[in-house]
Design an enzyme around this catalytic site. Structure first.
Site, short mmCIF file in Angstrom:
data_model
loop_
_atom_site.label_atom_id
_atom_site.label_comp_id
_atom_site.label_asym_id
_atom_site.label_seq_id
_atom_site.Cartn_x
_atom_site.Cartn_y
_atom_site.Cartn_z
N GLU A 124 0.81 -1.22 0.00
CA GLU A 124 0.00 0.00 0.00
C GLU A 124 0.85 1.28 0.00
O GLU A 124 0.43 2.31 0.51
CB GLU A 124 -0.98 -0.01 1.17
CG GLU A 124 -1.96 -1.16 1.11
CD GLU A 124 -3.11 -1.06 2.09
OE1 GLU A 124 -3.15 -0.10 2.88
OE2 GLU A 124 -3.97 -1.96 2.08
N GLU A 170 -5.56 -8.82 0.62
CA GLU A 170 -6.24 -8.42 1.85
C GLU A 170 -7.69 -8.11 1.54
O GLU A 170 -7.99 -7.33 0.62
CB GLU A 170 -5.63 -7.16 2.49
CG GLU A 170 -4.33 -7.33 3.22
CD GLU A 170 -3.89 -6.04 3.94
OE1 GLU A 170 -4.78 -5.32 4.46
OE2 GLU A 170 -2.69 -5.75 3.93
#
Length: 316
Positions: free
Chosen positions: A131, A242
């Site tokens: 991320e 995720e």
């Protein structure tokens, strides 16, 4: 089981792995900042392999190669994986600057030389960062704290990893990156995608507060993000690295965190991904061994994993 019609409509776009990966995300330390030791990782990995109502959860995604509290010592999740025969999606943390990333490379090389093929044979992929583009790309949802990594710097990190594993037991292992779907659909990050072997996507309808994100819409919201990632991935395999729904925590727009909704999300999203043979790393097995995280995505609550039952059914 309710199979997502949305997924069935896009399944032909996805090159599913021959042997599907089913795993969870594992942090390097507990809520009190204490480092996880080998025995802790072994405990978690073994619990994942024995979940009631399901099978095949034999993979683990790591965020870092470095043992928490050290400079560049390999993480003890590696010997734990060797002992429990758990497959590893390695992670190198990329949002802490080049000096820290150099230490990630040192730990990676050290793990190869220390554990040899007992380690390298278990590795299913290497994620360079997590991320990092999201942290510096204002697309769709508020940025998290942290410096992030500019696309060109991230590409340099990817090249460093490829050089580090060249001629080793990890040579030929797929090198990818994990980020939010919002980062991948931003054209400014296209060069990163071009340098990847696989695209790892994180998607949480619970946090998508600018959209209709009730549990009734969560399945469609997730697959909209998934389809957009597939479309942006330049033909690269897309792994879901995720996703999940919290059992407790604050209301986020229309999203309510509770065990009943977490069960619905598991049935609609996890079960359909498993049926389509998409590589999946769920968030999360246990958010905290002790303490009260908010939100809490853990299938298991706080306490000794050996004594706990899941908070919701995991059957499909």
């Amino acid at each position: 089981m309710r199979i997502s019609s949305t997924l069935l409509g896009v399944a032909t776009l996805v090159a599913a792995a021959e042997a599907q990966l089913r795993g969870f995300n594992y942090g390097a330390f507990f809520m009190n900042n204490a480092a996880k030791k080998q025995v802790d990782f072994e405990y978690e990995f073994n619990k994942a392999k024995n979940l009631p109502g399901t099978t095949g959860w034999t993979s683990a995604r790591l965020y870092t190669m470095i043992q928490h509290g050290t400079t560049n010592t390999p993480i003890t999740a590696i010997p734990a994986a060797i002992k429990t025969q758990t497959k590893l999606l390695l992670g190198l943390w990329a949002s802490a600057g080049s000096a820290n990333f150099n230490n990630e490379i040192v730990a990676l090389k050290s793990a190869i030389s220390t554990y040899g093929t007992a380690f390298t044979n278990l590795v299913v992929g290497i994620s360079v960062g997590s991320e990092d583009l999201y942290r510096i790309t204002p697309t769709g949802i508020a940025n998290r704290a942290g410096p992030g990594v500019q696309p060109n710097n991230l590409i340099n990190y990817i090249k460093q990893v490829r050089m580090a594993i060249s001629g080793t037991g990890l040579s030929g292992k797929p090198v990818g990156h994990v980020d939010t779907w919002t980062a991948y659909v931003n054209a400014s990050n296209n060069a990163v995608i071009s340098n990847l072997d696989f695209v790892g996507v994180d998607a949480y309808p619970y946090f998508q507060t600018t959209m209709a994100n009730s549990i009734g819409n969560a399945n469609a919201t997730f697959y909209d993000a998934y389809k957009q990632t597939v479309a942006a991935a330049k033909g690269k395999p897309v792994w879901v690295t995720e996703t999940g729904w919290p059992v407790s925590g604050p209301k986020q727009n229309q999203a309510v965190a509770n065990a009943a909704n977490a069960r619905i999300y598991w049935q609609d999203v996890a079960c359909s991904l498993l049926a389509a043979k998409v590589n999946l790393f769920w968030y999360d097995l246990q958010e905290a061994q002790w303490g009260n995280p908010s939100p809490d995505f853990g299938i298991f609550g706080a306490g000794d994993l050996g004594t706990l039952s899941p908070r919701y059914s995991l059957g499909c």
